[in-house]
Scaffold this motif. Structure first.
Motif, PDB file in Angstrom:
ATOM      1  N   SER A  83     -23.895   7.608  42.961  1.00 16.31           N
ATOM      2  CA  SER A  83     -22.519   8.370  43.671  1.00 16.31           C
ATOM      3  C   SER A  83     -22.057   7.574  44.899  1.00 16.31           C
ATOM      4  O   SER A  83     -20.786   7.254  44.738  1.00 16.31           O
ATOM      5  CB  SER A  83     -22.857   9.802  43.748  1.00 16.31           C
ATOM      6  N   VAL A 115     -18.286  13.884  38.343  1.00 17.12           N
ATOM      7  CA  VAL A 115     -18.524  13.664  39.789  1.00 17.12           C
ATOM      8  C   VAL A 115     -17.574  14.515  40.388  1.00 17.12           C
ATOM      9  O   VAL A 115     -17.707  15.232  41.254  1.00 17.12           O
ATOM     10  CB  VAL A 115     -18.455  12.179  40.207  1.00 17.12           C
ATOM     11  N   LYS A 119     -18.805   5.464  45.111  1.00 18.89           N
ATOM     12  CA  LYS A 119     -17.407   5.876  45.940  1.00 18.89           C
ATOM     13  C   LYS A 119     -17.153   4.544  46.695  1.00 18.89           C
ATOM     14  O   LYS A 119     -16.044   4.191  47.129  1.00 18.89           O
ATOM     15  CB  LYS A 119     -17.920   7.060  46.804  1.00 18.89           C
TER      16      LYS A 119
END
Length: 925
Positions: free
Chosen positions: A336, A706, A340
């Motif tokens: 994650s 997400v 990002k």
């Protein structure tokens, strides 16, 4: 970062340091040990003593008595298994050495002049199964197995929370591996075929891989504790996975499938996936250190794929699943963060995982030969029974046999490697498969093929996208439910507040819920808009997935060739049309021959093992003369036929490979393979496009997952605020309602008390009024007789406050001695008809100080007095004239009015205007 550090701490603690043997976690749990074999009791002393007496002398039998008693004591300790680990290991070592001394001196068999002993041992895994043999090698094999088992138990009992404990455990596992390797390569070969499965070659080989895997895992733990680089950890973890993979293969094949403990196979399978995924994860960290964010994300995807595969295969929790879940949490967090960062900062293209270089495994462990148990130490037993020359001769022969076995095994291995290498150079059998219609076997790169195989094992691209789409829908529905629940809670609280506000009116003076909950409602409305927009995006994404699904059908190892051109001879060829099929048939025939020779080598390897198992010349050595050379030459001839077969096999393979190379060269020319390969490379562009589309859809779906996960966190935080708001407002509502009810009860009590006082005062005034009336009757003191003028000074005699005002005629007394009877009767009727004043229909009806002037049919008590005579009467101005008898005199300040109190209501609390309540402070008393 804090969450990531906690997860790292949990994972590293589970991997590197965990002393609890029962807590099977990655690195601490999931390590397996062997249970020792159980055997039946027997005694060496009596049969061996008898053998010595028969073949040597009584004196030598007496000399051997002490040694035989020691052997019996050692075997008893080995069978009982009650001593601590270190003591059991020492007993096994000494007993194995004693067996080596007995083997070279006393033949054990069922023959009449040999030592007649039968050894019975039970299987270590299937404890109800047993085997019995009159073979000392069977006894040695069981002892050596138990030695390896004790070594593995000692490794697990070591405190691996300390670096020194990890080293001790690693060494013990390597010693166990060495004992199992010696059992496989030497001792078990001399055991009859009717032994238990745990002493077979397959089981011994599996145990070697298992002990090496666990030793390598200890090395990984030590490297992790020493904070080695991520690239080093990746190589070590890859080797751990490779070792466990060999164990998994052995457990899934006969005769071990279903034989060993049922928890072993899933535990090992999870270990394979966990350390494979950890290797990818550590490689991703290495790329992260080099700031190669695209490669890092690709490695993290590989790690997550391995984790998901392990969870799919091993659905039942086992000893090693906790480590897998901890690693999954690490990978999810790192993935994650990397996604990002790449989207916001780096924006690098993520390469396909199959294009990354393979992780090279690196082993730092090996089987350690148990020299303590194999090599004699100190004075040998039964030294006076058998000449040392016989022992040395037997050792020399064994060495000669071992040399032959090693040479022939090396020749067979060279033939295997030579065949594999030359076939790879000739692109066989992939080239032949392409000619037969399986173009993907050769044209598809190995990395892409590996990716497609992994994709197929996970169910295929269609199944994966369908599962991800379903997960996205479930997350969206759950998010909407959270939002609706939060809004509903605010609505219910607002409805309760408004209902009580309508019930209590101005007394419900707390702020309205609508104004207080406005910020929360604004945030929830914003979330609702986000959810609506996301729903629209999801629908568009689902349409894209449905439209692209038919193309993903070919993303399979067996169907990828459908997208590539077929390998066929050209339409216009310089050779005969029948030549091409002949070449294909010739290639197939030569390949089959090479495969057949490989199968023959496996049979030759098995024959070599069988001959060595049956090669027991101890009785001949014991009875041979001092020179053993002729005996050795005669005995070694039994290996010559196998040696000739191995050599012939190698020669035939060389010939077959040479013919295959010539045929393959003609095939390349006739089929124009180079042009076909270029065409396949062009066609691979379409395959890569489909792959890119698949990866793009997966990334989009993962992005949606997400998004909804983050949105759920945000809605959850606001929902918690709504819950706290509703809870506090409900507490306030409860307290305020109780206070209002208490105030109403107090007011009702006060009004009841005031009403009672008013009734008492009224009764007192009425008693005083009637007493005054009795005084004013005829003949009363101080009053003139009826019909006579009042005396001077009597009230009303020319003393009107307004001189000159005329008294109206109905205020004058009639000329009579006693007064007019009709006037008195009128007064009597007035007294009898006097009733309390009715309640006033006025906003201030309950307050006498605010009662408007009213006219009543009854007379006021003051009007009951005798009227003055006509000569004393005067006429007041109209504004000051008294009202008629049937009207109420105006209310004057300070005047004590007596209004009738209505009866107490049957239920509830009275309205404020029904009882004599205190006036509002804003009114003038």
């Amino acid at each position: 970062p804090l969450r990531l550090n906690r997860l790292y701490s949990k994972f590293n603690t589970g991997v590197a340091m965990a002393p609890d043997l029962n807590a099977l976690k990655l690195g601490a749990g999931g390590l397996l040990c062997l249970e020792e074999k159980s055997g039946t009791a027997l005694g060496w002393k009596e049969p061996v003593t008898k053998f010595i007496q028969n073949n040597f002398s009584d004196r030598e039998a007496e000399d051997a008595a002490e040694d035989l008693q020691l052997v019996d004591d050692l075997r008893k300790a080995v069978v009982e298994k009650t001593a601590p680990l270190e003591a059991r290991k020492d007993s096994l070592t000494k007993y194995f050495r004693a067996l080596a001394s007995i083997e070279s001196r006393f033949p054990v068999s069922k023959e009449g002049d040999h030592v007649a002993l039968e050894f019975t041992w039970f299987d270590a895994f299937q404890t109800r199964k047993k085997a019995t043999q009159s073979n000392i090698h069977f006894e040695k094999a069981a002892v050596l197995f138990n030695f390896a088992a004790v070594q593995s138990q000692e490794a697990l009992a070591t405190d691996r929370t300390q670096p020194e404990g990890v080293k001790v455990a690693c060494h013990a596992f390597q010693m166990a591996a060495g004992a199992c390797a010696h059992l496989r390569d030497s001792v078990s070969l001399k055991v009859s075929s009717n032994c238990t499965v745990d002493l077979g070659k397959e089981c011994c080989n599996m145990l070697v891989w298992l002990m090496l895997a666990q030793a390598q895992e200890c090395v990984y733990q030590k490297a992790l504790a020493d904070q080695k680089s991520a690239s080093v950890l990746a190589k070590l973890a890859k080797q751990v996975s490779a070792y466990y993979e060999e164990v998994s293969k052995a457990l899934g094949a006969a005769p071990l499938n279903g034989h060993v403990d049922k928890t072993w196979a899933p535990n090992v399978a999870v270990k394979v996936a966990t350390f494979s995924a950890d290797a990818f994860f550590r490689s991703a960290l290495a790329y992260k250190a080099e700031q190669k964010i695209g490669c890092e994300i690709a490695r993290l995807k590989q790690a997550m794929a391995r984790i998901l595969e392990a969870k799919r295969v091993c659905r039942t929790p086992c000893a090693a699943t906790e480590g897998l879940h901890a690693l999954e949490a690490l990978v999810l967090v790192e993935q994650s963060v990397a996604d990002k960062e790449n989207q916001c900062v780096y924006m690098e293209q993520v390469p396909a995982p199959e294009t990354l270089p393979a992780i090279t495994p690196h082993s730092l462990v090996k089987p350690l030969a148990p020299t303590d148990i194999l090599e004699p130490h100190g004075e040998a037993l039964f030294a006076k029974i058998v000449p040392d020359s016989s022992t040395k001769a037997l050792s020399k022969y064994t060495e000669l046999v071992d040399n032959i076995i090693r040479e022939q095994a090396a020749a067979l291995a060279r033939s295997h490697e030579d065949a594999a290498g030359r076939l790879a150079q000739l692109h066989m059998p992939d080239l032949l498969k392409a000619a037969e219609g399986q173009a993907g076997a050769l044209a598809v790169p190995s990395g892409l093929r590996t990716f497609l195989e992994e994709l197929s094992e996970r169910g295929g691209a269609e199944t994966i996208l369908e599962a991800m789409t379903k997960q996205l829908q479930q997350l969206r529905a759950a998010t909407a439910d959270m939002l609706v629940a939060a809004v509903q809670a605010l609505d219910e609280e607002g409805g309760d507040d408004e209902g009580l506000r309508q019930q209590y009116g101005v007394q419900w003076n707390r702020p309205a819920s609508a104004s207080l909950s406005a910020p929360l409602r604004e945030r929830l409305e914003a979330f609702k808009n986000n959810l609506t927009q996301a729903h629209t995006s999801d629908k568009a994404l689902e349409i894209r997935v449905q439209e692209a699904t038919p193309e993903f059908h070919h993303l399979h190892p067996d169907r990828i060739g459908d997208l590539l051109p077929r390998l066929e001879p050209p339409m216009v060829s310089v050779v005969d049309d029948a030549e091409a099929p002949k070449l294909v048939a010739s290639l197939r025939q030569l390949l089959d021959r090479v495969d057949q020779l490989g199968s023959e080598r496996l049979q030759l390897e098995e024959e070599l093992r069988v001959v060595k198992d049956k090669d027991d010349i101890l009785p001949k050595v014991m009875s041979a003369p001092e020179s053993f050379d002729a005996l050795f030459q005669a005995e070694l001839k039994k290996y010559a036929p196998i040696q000739d077969k191995i050599q012939k096999n190698a020669e035939e393979q060389n010939q077959a490979l040479s013919h295959l190379a010539q045929t393959q060269a003609n095939f390349l020319q006739v089929y124009q393979v180079d042009e076909w390969m270029r065409a396949c490379e062009s066609a691979m562009g379409g395959v890569r496009r489909v792959l890119d589309q698949y990866h793009q859809l997966c990334d989009n779906l993962q992005e949606g997952v997400v998004f909804y996960t983050n949105l759920q966190d945000a809605i959850g935080a606001v929902a918690k605020q709504c819950e706290d708001f509703v809870y506090s407002r409900n507490l306030q509502l409860k307290d305020m309602r109780e206070q209002l009810q208490e105030n109403a009860q107090q007011r009702a009590a006060q009004e009841d008390a005031a009403h009672e006082r008013a009734l008492d005062e009224r009764a007192a005034r009425e008693r005083a009024h009637f007493a005054q009336m009795s005084i004013n009757r005829p003949g009363g003191a101080g009053y003139p007789a009826m019909g006579q003028p009042p005396p001077q000074g009597f009230p009303g005699h020319n003393q009107h406050p307004h001189p000159g005002m005329q008294v109206p005629p109905h205020h004058q007394y009639p000329p009579s001695d006693y007064g007019a009877p009709h006037a008195f009767a009128h007064q009597q009727g007035a007294l009898q008809s006097h009733q309390p004043y009715p309640p006033q229909q006025h906003p201030h009806a309950g307050n006498l100080h605010h009662a408007p002037p009213q006219h009543h049919a009854q007379m006021h008590p003051q009007q009951y007095q005798r009227q003055p005579s006509a000569q004393y009467a005067y006429q007041p101005p109209p504004s000051q004239q008294a009202p008629p008898y049937n009207q109420m005199p105006p209310v004057q300040p300070g005047m004590n009015m007596h209004a009738q109190r209505p009866p107490h209501p049957p239920q509830g609390y009275p309205a404020p205007h029904q009882f004599g309540h205190q006036p509002h402070p804003g009114h003038q008393q």
